[in-house]
Design a protein around this motif. Structure first.
Motif, PDB file in Angstrom:
ATOM      1  N   ASN A  55      71.740  52.444  65.015  1.00 16.79           N
ATOM      2  CA  ASN A  55      70.431  52.686  64.390  1.00 16.79           C
ATOM      3  C   ASN A  55      69.464  53.521  65.210  1.00 16.79           C
ATOM      4  O   ASN A  55      68.259  53.463  64.982  1.00 16.79           O
ATOM      5  CB  ASN A  55      69.769  51.342  64.033  1.00 16.79           C
ATOM      6  CG  ASN A  55      70.610  50.526  63.074  1.00 16.79           C
ATOM      7  OD1 ASN A  55      71.194  51.067  62.148  1.00 16.79           O
ATOM      8  ND2 ASN A  55      70.684  49.238  63.295  1.00 16.79           N
ATOM      9  N   MET A  56      69.959  54.298  66.174  1.00 19.53           N
ATOM     10  CA  MET A  56      69.061  55.254  66.821  1.00 19.53           C
ATOM     11  C   MET A  56      68.573  56.302  65.822  1.00 19.53           C
ATOM     12  O   MET A  56      67.433  56.765  65.912  1.00 19.53           O
ATOM     13  CB  MET A  56      69.768  55.943  67.995  1.00 19.53           C
ATOM     14  CG  MET A  56      69.879  55.101  69.247  1.00 19.53           C
ATOM     15  SD  MET A  56      70.717  55.970  70.604  1.00 19.53           S
ATOM     16  CE  MET A  56      69.440  57.140  71.087  1.00 19.53           C
ATOM     17  N   LEU A  57      69.434  56.693  64.886  1.00 22.77           N
ATOM     18  CA  LEU A  57      69.071  57.725  63.914  1.00 22.77           C
ATOM     19  C   LEU A  57      67.930  57.291  63.000  1.00 22.77           C
ATOM     20  O   LEU A  57      66.947  58.030  62.854  1.00 22.77           O
ATOM     21  CB  LEU A  57      70.301  58.148  63.109  1.00 22.77           C
ATOM     22  CG  LEU A  57      70.078  59.248  62.069  1.00 22.77           C
ATOM     23  CD1 LEU A  57      69.517  60.513  62.708  1.00 22.77           C
ATOM     24  CD2 LEU A  57      71.375  59.558  61.328  1.00 22.77           C
ATOM     25  N   PRO A  58      67.993  56.095  62.357  1.00 26.98           N
ATOM     26  CA  PRO A  58      66.832  55.697  61.546  1.00 26.98           C
ATOM     27  C   PRO A  58      65.554  55.526  62.365  1.00 26.98           C
ATOM     28  O   PRO A  58      64.466  55.811  61.878  1.00 26.98           O
ATOM     29  CB  PRO A  58      67.273  54.372  60.901  1.00 26.98           C
ATOM     30  CG  PRO A  58      68.463  53.934  61.640  1.00 26.98           C
ATOM     31  CD  PRO A  58      69.123  55.159  62.190  1.00 26.98           C
ATOM     32  N   LEU A  59      65.675  55.081  63.615  1.00 29.25           N
ATOM     33  CA  LEU A  59      64.483  54.958  64.468  1.00 29.25           C
ATOM     34  C   LEU A  59      63.870  56.333  64.711  1.00 29.25           C
ATOM     35  O   LEU A  59      62.644  56.495  64.678  1.00 29.25           O
ATOM     36  CB  LEU A  59      64.862  54.289  65.788  1.00 29.25           C
ATOM     37  CG  LEU A  59      63.703  54.005  66.754  1.00 29.25           C
ATOM     38  CD1 LEU A  59      62.700  53.045  66.142  1.00 29.25           C
ATOM     39  CD2 LEU A  59      64.243  53.437  68.073  1.00 29.25           C
ATOM     40  N   ALA A 112      65.496  53.789  73.729  1.00 28.74           N
ATOM     41  CA  ALA A 112      64.047  54.018  73.660  1.00 28.74           C
ATOM     42  C   ALA A 112      63.705  55.491  73.498  1.00 28.74           C
ATOM     43  O   ALA A 112      62.575  55.826  73.117  1.00 28.74           O
ATOM     44  CB  ALA A 112      63.363  53.460  74.903  1.00 28.74           C
ATOM     45  N   VAL A 113      64.675  56.381  73.759  1.00 34.23           N
ATOM     46  CA  VAL A 113      64.391  57.809  73.617  1.00 34.23           C
ATOM     47  C   VAL A 113      64.184  58.196  72.157  1.00 34.23           C
ATOM     48  O   VAL A 113      63.532  59.203  71.863  1.00 34.23           O
ATOM     49  CB  VAL A 113      65.537  58.644  74.244  1.00 34.23           C
ATOM     50  CG1 VAL A 113      66.778  58.628  73.362  1.00 34.23           C
ATOM     51  CG2 VAL A 113      65.093  60.070  74.503  1.00 34.23           C
ATOM     52  N   SER A 114      64.717  57.403  71.227  1.00 38.67           N
ATOM     53  CA  SER A 114      64.625  57.770  69.801  1.00 38.67           C
ATOM     54  C   SER A 114      63.193  57.789  69.301  1.00 38.67           C
ATOM     55  O   SER A 114      62.804  58.718  68.586  1.00 38.67           O
ATOM     56  CB  SER A 114      65.451  56.796  68.956  1.00 38.67           C
ATOM     57  OG  SER A 114      66.817  57.013  69.124  1.00 38.67           O
ATOM     58  N   ASP A 115      62.408  56.756  69.635  1.00 35.99           N
ATOM     59  CA  ASP A 115      61.036  56.738  69.128  1.00 35.99           C
ATOM     60  C   ASP A 115      60.211  57.862  69.739  1.00 35.99           C
ATOM     61  O   ASP A 115      59.444  58.534  69.047  1.00 35.99           O
ATOM     62  CB  ASP A 115      60.378  55.359  69.330  1.00 35.99           C
ATOM     63  CG  ASP A 115      60.311  54.942  70.787  1.00 35.99           C
ATOM     64  OD1 ASP A 115      60.967  55.583  71.621  1.00 35.99           O
ATOM     65  OD2 ASP A 115      59.600  53.970  71.093  1.00 35.99           O
ATOM     66  N   VAL A 172      61.420  48.783  61.704  1.00 31.65           N
ATOM     67  CA  VAL A 172      62.577  49.546  62.179  1.00 31.65           C
ATOM     68  C   VAL A 172      62.682  49.471  63.694  1.00 31.65           C
ATOM     69  O   VAL A 172      63.779  49.289  64.250  1.00 31.65           O
ATOM     70  CB  VAL A 172      62.493  51.009  61.702  1.00 31.65           C
ATOM     71  CG1 VAL A 172      63.602  51.844  62.337  1.00 31.65           C
ATOM     72  CG2 VAL A 172      62.598  51.078  60.176  1.00 31.65           C
ATOM     73  N   TYR A 173      61.559  49.590  64.392  1.00 34.40           N
ATOM     74  CA  TYR A 173      61.567  49.578  65.856  1.00 34.40           C
ATOM     75  C   TYR A 173      62.162  48.280  66.394  1.00 34.40           C
ATOM     76  O   TYR A 173      63.133  48.288  67.168  1.00 34.40           O
ATOM     77  CB  TYR A 173      60.138  49.757  66.383  1.00 34.40           C
ATOM     78  CG  TYR A 173      60.011  49.666  67.887  1.00 34.40           C
ATOM     79  CD1 TYR A 173      60.122  50.802  68.675  1.00 34.40           C
ATOM     80  CD2 TYR A 173      59.775  48.445  68.516  1.00 34.40           C
ATOM     81  CE1 TYR A 173      60.005  50.731  70.063  1.00 34.40           C
ATOM     82  CE2 TYR A 173      59.664  48.358  69.891  1.00 34.40           C
ATOM     83  CZ  TYR A 173      59.776  49.497  70.660  1.00 34.40           C
ATOM     84  OH  TYR A 173      59.670  49.399  72.033  1.00 34.40           O
ATOM     85  N   VAL A 174      61.611  47.163  65.998  1.00 37.43           N
ATOM     86  CA  VAL A 174      61.990  45.909  66.637  1.00 37.43           C
ATOM     87  C   VAL A 174      63.389  45.473  66.217  1.00 37.43           C
ATOM     88  O   VAL A 174      64.137  44.901  67.017  1.00 37.43           O
ATOM     89  CB  VAL A 174      60.930  44.820  66.329  1.00 37.43           C
ATOM     90  CG1 VAL A 174      61.041  44.317  64.895  1.00 37.43           C
ATOM     91  CG2 VAL A 174      61.032  43.673  67.323  1.00 37.43           C
ATOM     92  N   ASN A 175      63.806  45.767  64.994  1.00 34.25           N
ATOM     93  CA  ASN A 175      65.149  45.387  64.566  1.00 34.25           C
ATOM     94  C   ASN A 175      66.227  46.281  65.168  1.00 34.25           C
ATOM     95  O   ASN A 175      67.384  45.866  65.293  1.00 34.25           O
ATOM     96  CB  ASN A 175      65.234  45.382  63.042  1.00 34.25           C
ATOM     97  CG  ASN A 175      64.635  44.135  62.436  1.00 34.25           C
ATOM     98  OD1 ASN A 175      65.277  43.089  62.376  1.00 34.25           O
ATOM     99  ND2 ASN A 175      63.390  44.227  61.993  1.00 34.25           N
ATOM    100  N   THR A 176      65.877  47.508  65.523  1.00 39.95           N
ATOM    101  CA  THR A 176      66.831  48.364  66.234  1.00 39.95           C
ATOM    102  C   THR A 176      67.245  47.723  67.548  1.00 39.95           C
ATOM    103  O   THR A 176      68.440  47.608  67.863  1.00 39.95           O
ATOM    104  CB  THR A 176      66.208  49.748  66.500  1.00 39.95           C
ATOM    105  OG1 THR A 176      66.005  50.426  65.259  1.00 39.95           O
ATOM    106  CG2 THR A 176      67.122  50.593  67.378  1.00 39.95           C
ATOM    107  N   PHE A 177      66.278  47.290  68.345  1.00 42.29           N
ATOM    108  CA  PHE A 177      66.595  46.705  69.650  1.00 42.29           C
ATOM    109  C   PHE A 177      67.192  45.309  69.507  1.00 42.29           C
ATOM    110  O   PHE A 177      68.029  44.900  70.325  1.00 42.29           O
ATOM    111  CB  PHE A 177      65.353  46.690  70.530  1.00 42.29           C
ATOM    112  CG  PHE A 177      64.896  48.067  70.909  1.00 42.29           C
ATOM    113  CD1 PHE A 177      65.602  48.811  71.826  1.00 42.29           C
ATOM    114  CD2 PHE A 177      63.776  48.639  70.321  1.00 42.29           C
ATOM    115  CE1 PHE A 177      65.201  50.090  72.172  1.00 42.29           C
ATOM    116  CE2 PHE A 177      63.366  49.913  70.655  1.00 42.29           C
ATOM    117  CZ  PHE A 177      64.077  50.647  71.581  1.00 42.29           C
TER     118      PHE A 177
END
Length: 460
Positions: free
Chosen positions: A292-296, A424-427, A399-404
């Motif tokens: 889920n780096m892509l959706p983030l 963390a680079v995605s955001d 999206v942020y918190v569920n990615t991690f």
């Protein structure tokens, strides 16, 4: 008599369906959710998230005041996020050599120095003062980027509640930062520079959290290095090292001991470093497509294009709004957005989602609707804009918190510290892309509105 006493005792118990019975059940469920959580860990990571992100939010809230109405606010966004993005992109491959205590000291120093540069630069808006303020923003951004990947990696040692507390703290940073800035500059009438100067004291809380609140026992002597480093050596290099040493053994017997020993050591170190680097790149590739780096990335492109490129043009006549100045719209939107972020980033102990593409596409839809309104002016009042902005914050934080949280559940333990930091680079990457888009977007939308008789974006 005993039977009577029993009857009396039972009569004092709350009946099913009564408010006290519902409250008791709610408390029991809440206690079950947080069973096993260490209060000191939760408090420390909540404060880490709050302080690490609050300066970033304050700077974005002050964007209009820092550069004036004639410079796109995307300039501030880029100065606030590009150094952070660059740091997150390269630091995961070497930051493990810096112990966590030393990192905290560095983060505090960079943040305080940066905010002092922003706050103490000349009050007049000119090229020199803007350059000084942007330099301060860059220092604070480097600190925030390195801090985020470090604290996310640190959650590997403290369990899922530390990650939930971090997420909630980052959401609270948005709410506290944007709300406090709007309150100080709009309601209390404090100057922008006074508000920014007061915020320069906040990074000290980060040091207090790490050195005085956080339990240190989970951190082992080697915890400054990624947990997977030793496992990676054994798994991918043991056979190669053994073969290399065997091939070199005959030469060592020929009397070339010293020279060849140095060559063996050098070649071995180079090969280990190169293989570790390649293994980390493979991890990042897997994270991008499978974790889920892509959706983030996409959700941050959409929401920060809204925040920095579209929101400054979402203006209404003052007599139809709760504001007395046009500059008040921008920090109010930011505060409402951050309220949504705080709620959704605090949700993982109670609510989890795994399909992160759905909220991402909804965020892109928000961008489309608000852009169309900025062009065609079809939303009748600012209160509907408030609701959309709040919904935008909910989606982004979700999206942020569920990615991690997914990484904490799905990535093998030996790879988890690196993966949390690298993701963390995605955001920041999404925010950086949004900065470039929003600079052009805001100028185009404002020019369009002025050409069609709505010149609010040129007023303060």
């Amino acid at each position: 008599m005993p039977q009577t006493a029993s009857t009396e005792d039972e009569s004092m118990l709350p009946l099913p369906g009564t408010p006290s019975s519902s409250w008791a059940r709610s408390c029991q469920r809440l206690g079950a959710v947080f069973q096993g959580a260490d209060p000191r860990v939760c408090v420390a990571f909540w404060l880490f998230g709050l302080i690490n992100n609050v300066l970033y939010v304050i700077i974005l809230s002050a964007a209009l005041d820092l550069v004036g109405p004639n410079i796109p606010k995307g300039v501030v966004l880029l100065a606030d996020v590009t150094p952070s993005f660059t740091t997150k992109l390269i630091a995961p491959y070497f930051i493990h050599v810096v112990p966590y205590p030393a990192r905290i000291v560095i983060f505090v120093f960079l943040s305080v120095t940066g905010m002092l540069l922003v706050a103490l630069s000349p009050l007049n808006i000119n090229a020199s003062s803007i350059a000084t303020r942007l330099a301060g923003i860059v220092l604070a951004s480097i600190s925030a980027g390195a801090g985020e990947l470090s604290f996310l990696g640190l959650t590997h040692f403290y369990g899922p509640f530390s990650l939930a507390a971090w997420g909630s703290g980052t959401g609270a940073a948005g709410l506290v930062g944007a709300g406090a800035y709007a309150l100080a500059t709009t309601s209390l009438g404090l100057s922008v520079d006074t508000t920014l100067l007061m915020s320069a004291c906040l990074p000290a809380v980060m040091a207090v959290s790490f050195f005085m609140i956080l339990p240190r026992s989970p951190l082992q002597p080697f915890s400054s290095a990624y947990a997977g480093y030793r496992a990676l050596e054994e798994r991918e290099q043991l056979a190669e090292e053994r073969a290399f040493m065997e091939d070199s053994y005959d030469n060592l017997l020929d009397g070339q001991d010293q020279l060849l020993s140095e060559s063996v050591h050098s070649n071995r170190s180079e090969k280990l470093g190169w293989h570790l680097f390649k293994a980390n790149l493979r991890r990042v590739r897997s994270l991008f497509f499978h974790c889920n780096m892509l959706p983030l990335l996409l959700v941050y492109i959409a929401e920060y294009t809204i925040n920095q490129g579209v929101a400054p043009t979402l203006l209404f006549p003052l007599d139809e709004s709760p504001f007395s100045h046009f500059r008040a719209f921008y920090p109010a939107y930011n505060a409402i957005y951050q309220a949504g972020v705080f709620i959704s980033r605090s949700s993982t102990p109670f609510f989890r989602i795994h399909d992160l593409y759905s909220p991402t596409f909804l965020q892109i839809l928000n961008l489309a609707v608000l852009t169309l309104h900025a062009v065609f002016n079809f939303i009748p009042n600012v209160y509907i804009i408030f609701v959309i902005i709040f919904w935008e914050g909910l989606l982004g934080g979700l999206v942020y918190v569920n990615t991690f949280a997914d990484i904490g559940e799905r990535v093998p333990k030996e790879d988890r510290e690196f993966s949390l930091g690298a993701t963390a680079v995605s955001d920041s990457g999404g925010t950086c892309i949004a900065g470039f888009i929003s600079m052009a977007f805001e100028v185009w939308l404002c020019n369009w509105q002025v050409a069609h008789g709505r010149d609010y974006c040129r007023k303060t």
